[in-house]
Structure formats: structure tokens, C-alpha cells
Scaffold this active site. Structure first.
Site, PDB file in Angstrom:
ATOM      1  N   ARG A  55      44.974  25.506  36.904  1.00  0.00           N
ATOM      2  CA  ARG A  55      43.728  26.277  37.069  1.00  0.00           C
ATOM      3  C   ARG A  55      43.931  27.486  37.966  1.00  0.00           C
ATOM      4  NH1 ARG A  55      39.266  22.410  35.679  1.00  0.00           N
ATOM      5  NH2 ARG A  55      37.708  23.897  36.357  1.00  0.00           N
ATOM      6  N   TYR A  89      43.134  31.205  37.297  1.00  0.00           N
ATOM      7  CA  TYR A  89      41.732  31.630  37.414  1.00  0.00           C
ATOM      8  C   TYR A  89      41.289  31.592  38.882  1.00  0.00           C
ATOM      9  CZ  TYR A  89      36.756  31.959  36.257  1.00  0.00           C
ATOM     10  OH  TYR A  89      35.440  32.357  36.162  1.00  0.00           O
ATOM     11  N   ASP A  90      41.435  30.411  39.520  1.00  0.00           N
ATOM     12  CA  ASP A  90      40.959  30.253  40.916  1.00  0.00           C
ATOM     13  C   ASP A  90      41.613  31.266  41.851  1.00  0.00           C
ATOM     14  OD1 ASP A  90      40.361  27.912  39.596  1.00  0.00           O
ATOM     15  OD2 ASP A  90      41.091  26.578  41.160  1.00  0.00           O
ATOM     16  N   GLY A 142      43.458  33.890  41.006  1.00  0.00           N
ATOM     17  CA  GLY A 142      43.211  35.268  40.560  1.00  0.00           C
ATOM     18  C   GLY A 142      41.899  35.775  41.134  1.00  0.00           C
ATOM     19  N   LYS A 143      40.872  34.944  41.077  1.00  0.00           N
ATOM     20  CA  LYS A 143      39.553  35.351  41.593  1.00  0.00           C
ATOM     21  C   LYS A 143      39.581  35.466  43.122  1.00  0.00           C
ATOM     22  CE  LYS A 143      36.803  35.604  37.893  1.00  0.00           C
ATOM     23  NZ  LYS A 143      36.029  36.798  37.528  1.00  0.00           N
ATOM     24  N   VAL A 151      31.669  22.326  28.922  1.00  0.00           N
ATOM     25  CA  VAL A 151      30.999  21.062  28.636  1.00  0.00           C
ATOM     26  C   VAL A 151      29.660  21.256  27.926  1.00  0.00           C
ATOM     27  CG1 VAL A 151      29.922  20.820  30.948  1.00  0.00           C
ATOM     28  CG2 VAL A 151      30.488  18.798  29.594  1.00  0.00           C
ATOM     29  N   PRO A 172      37.721  19.750  39.386  1.00  0.00           N
ATOM     30  CA  PRO A 172      36.958  19.480  40.617  1.00  0.00           C
ATOM     31  C   PRO A 172      36.025  18.281  40.441  1.00  0.00           C
ATOM     32  CG  PRO A 172      36.956  21.825  40.122  1.00  0.00           C
ATOM     33  CD  PRO A 172      37.535  21.131  38.929  1.00  0.00           C
ATOM     34  N   ARG A 191      30.612  19.794  42.487  1.00  0.00           N
ATOM     35  CA  ARG A 191      30.360  21.222  42.719  1.00  0.00           C
ATOM     36  C   ARG A 191      28.856  21.424  42.842  1.00  0.00           C
ATOM     37  NH1 ARG A 191      32.826  24.600  38.262  1.00  0.00           N
ATOM     38  NH2 ARG A 191      34.776  24.312  39.370  1.00  0.00           N
TER      39      ARG A 191
END
Ligand code: UDP
Length: 327
Positions: free
Chosen positions: A145, A148-149, A151-152, A190, A277, A280
């Protein structure tokens, strides 16, 4: 206060949230809205042509030059579904990091404000709940992941550096699981997976035991928060969570969808993806204070509107559904 007379760029404007934002900006009277999108996970069909709308196919991994003035840039350009962002992880990381760098350079040359769509994924698998903006997170920076994580997260660092070094007006919104009409059927997340499966009378694919939680925010609430963040004065350098604090388990989501669609829910248990995760939930006190913002659309209401949209789209293509009655 409104966007009338403002010239706005939306990077990733053909995507799910982007297209809703573009419609809202045009509806609010923006003088001109320019969309740039590479169409990797989006389609040009999501945008209705309008005289004040310009659309350019461009990947923000490459530098971008535009003629004319610009007042506000929204950066929503990055695949956001785990299935899509992990399909080409290097491109995902580059979209966030090189892409944000290129947009910052453009914003600087135009004297424009930049609003970054960041993510609750910067908190990783959080050890605190709810997550406030001050929480530094628990990411797995070598895992699948991380494109994305991390990178952000790198993009957030870069935004704050441009803010400190060049005095630029940047604002960061950390978005928590936005859903709503217009999500791609193949999105892989989802809400869309479960709706498509339930409408087809199939078992729902629950990853793991389904007791992990998420907090789902309806797209109109997310867009209202982004627009407020882009417009209000005095918010340069602010980081704000935008999400609905109603935390639910994946099994609760499945049951609620089954109830709304009118089908008995059955499950196929699939392996839990690595680094998924476990919980959240946003702390939105800062958004309330700075933006006078809160999520207004209840989960059942937002899901009903989303189901209706998916049902229309699936029916139109003759993918008629088994055993489903109108919600
Ligand atoms: N999930 C699931 N079935 C699916 C897709 C996702 O049980 O068909 C789970 C996934 O493991 C995660 C949660 O639902 O715990 C939300 O996943 P999603 O991909 O929507 O977004 P994320 O919040 O993980 O980025």
C-alpha cells in the site's frame, strides 16, 4: 462567497470525486473550469460538456503549462482504490509525488492556491482512534500500500515545503472513504463491489472476518468540504480531515446494503489484503472549526442513492439483476 469569477483547474477531474467537484464548481458559477486527466482510472464520459469547461488529456507526472490565469487548483489526480493503485505502484507513487510537484510549479507561476486531496491512508493502520490531523500515523512503508500511503505523505511534505519556502497558499484535505453515485463498477472498493454483487444476487466478498471498520462519507459532503477549503481566506498551510465520523464494520455495511437492496446477504470470505487497516474513523473537529463543515448525509440515505445509480447503470446495459427489488 462563491467560485463565481474564479478560474479553477481540477487535476483528476474526470475521476469519481473530480467529476462531482467539477459539476459543483460550474454550478457555483466558476468562470472557467479546466480538467486535466490521463483517463487511467477515469473516463471522459463522466463530464458533461459545458461552455465554461475545458478538458485536457494529460498525465501530471509530466510538467504542465497552461495559458491564461488560474486562481485555484484542486489536485485529485491519483488512483485511489487499492486494486487500481497497486496495479501500477510506480505510476501511483509518481502521480502523487511528481504530479504534486508539477502542480505546485504551475500554481507558483500563476499565483494560484493549491488544494490537495490527501487521504486517511496517511494514518496507515492507526494506533489511535479517532484520527486527528496531529496523529503521525502507522504506515507500512515497505508494503504494497506504500505506493499510495507514502506517495500521499511525500506529497504533503512537499506542499508544506513550498508553503514555507515560497510562501505559497496550499491546503490539504485528508479524505476518508468517499462513496456515491458515479463510482466505477470495477472500482474494486468495498461499497461498489458489494452493491454490484448484491444487485446480481451474488455472495459478497468479505475480506478477513469483516470486523475491520471504515467511516464512509457521501460524495456531496466531501465535495462541499473541498469547496469550502478552497475558498475560505486565512487557511494557507492548513491540513483538515474530511470524513463522516460514523464508523461501521464491513459486516455492518454488508447488512445495511442487503437490507436496502432487499436481498438476503450471503458472504464469501476472502483473505484480508496485506496491511489492510483494522480501523479508520476521522476526528473532524478541525473541519468544524475552520470550515463550519460536518458530514450531513446518513449512511442509509447515501447508500440508497448509490444503489439507485448502480441499478440504473447495470439495467441500462442489460445486466439485469436477480432477485432484487427496488429499495
Ligand atoms: N473489502 C472487503 N470486500 C471487498 C473490498 C474491500 O471486505 O470486496 C474490505 C477491505 O479489506 C477493507 C475495507 O473493505 O478492510 C475497505 O476497503 P476499500 O478497498 O473499499 O478501501 P480502503 O479503505 O481499504 O482503501
Amino acid at each position: 462567497m462563491s467560485y463565481s469569477d474564479l478560474r479553477v483547474l481540477v487535476a483528476g477531474g474526470a475521476g469519481f470525486i473530480g467529476a462531482h467537484l467539477v459539476r459543483a464548481l460550474l454550478g457555483d458559477g466558476a468562470e472557467e473550469v479546466t480538467v486535466v486527466d490521463n483517463y487511467r482510472t477515469a473516463s471522459a464520459d463522466s463530464l458533461t460538456p459545458a461552455s465554461r469547461l475545458k478538458v485536457l488529456q494529460h498525465d501530471i507526472i509530466e510538467p504542465l503549462q497552461l495559458d491564461g490565469p488560474l486562481d485555484v487548483i484542486f489536485n485529485l489526480a491519483c488512483p485511489a482504490s487499492p486494486v487500481h493503485y497497486q496495479a501500477d505502484p510506480i505510476a501511483t507513487w509518481r502521480s502523487s509525488v511528481y504530479g504534486t510537484d508539477n502542480l505546485l510549479t504551475l500554481a507558483r507561476s500563476k499565483g494560484a492556491r493549491l488544494v490537495q486531496a490527501s487521504t486517511s491512508e496517511v494514518y496507515g493502520d492507526p494506533l489511535e482512534s479517532p484520527q486527528a490531523e496531529t496523529y503521525r500515523g502507522n504506515t507500512s512503508f515497505l508494503g504494497p500500500r506504500a505506493c499510495y500511503d507514502e506517495g500521499k505523505r511525500a506529497a504533503e511534505s512537499l506542499l508544506m515545503d513550498f508553503h514555507r519556502v515560497h510562501g505559497m497558499d496550499v491546503r490539504i484535505a485528508r479524505l476518508f472513504n468517499t462513496y456515491g453515485p458515479g463510482m466505477a463498477e470495477q472500482d474494486g472498493r468495498v461499497v461498489s463491489n458489494f452493491i454490484v454483487q448484491a444487485l446480481r444476487g451474488e455472495a459478497l466478498t468479505v475480506y478477513g472476518n469483516g470486523r475491520q471498520t471504515r467511516s464512509f462519507c457521501y460524495v456531496s459532503d466531501t465535495v462541499r468540504g473541498l469547496m469550502a477549503l478552497g475558498l475560505r481566506e486565512g487557511l494557507s498551510g492548513e491540513v483538515v480531515n474530511l470524513g463522516n465520523p460514523n464508523e461501521v464494520t464491513i459486516l455492518t455495511l454488508a447488512e445495511e446494503l442487503g437490507r436496502l437492496i432487499g436481498v438476503p446477504t450471503s458472504y464469501t470470505h476472502c483473505p484480508v489484503p496485506p496491511d489492510d487497516p483494522r480501523r479508520r474513523c476521522p476526528d473532524i473537529s478541525r473541519a468544524r472549526r475552520l470550515l463550519d463543515w460536518g458530514a450531513e448525509v446518513a449512511l442509509s440515505e447515501g447508500l440508497a442513492a448509490t444503489i439507485a445509480d448502480f441499478r440504473t447503470r447495470l439495467d441500462r446495459r442489460g445486466k439485469t439483476l436477480t432477485g432484487a427489488e427496488s429499495p
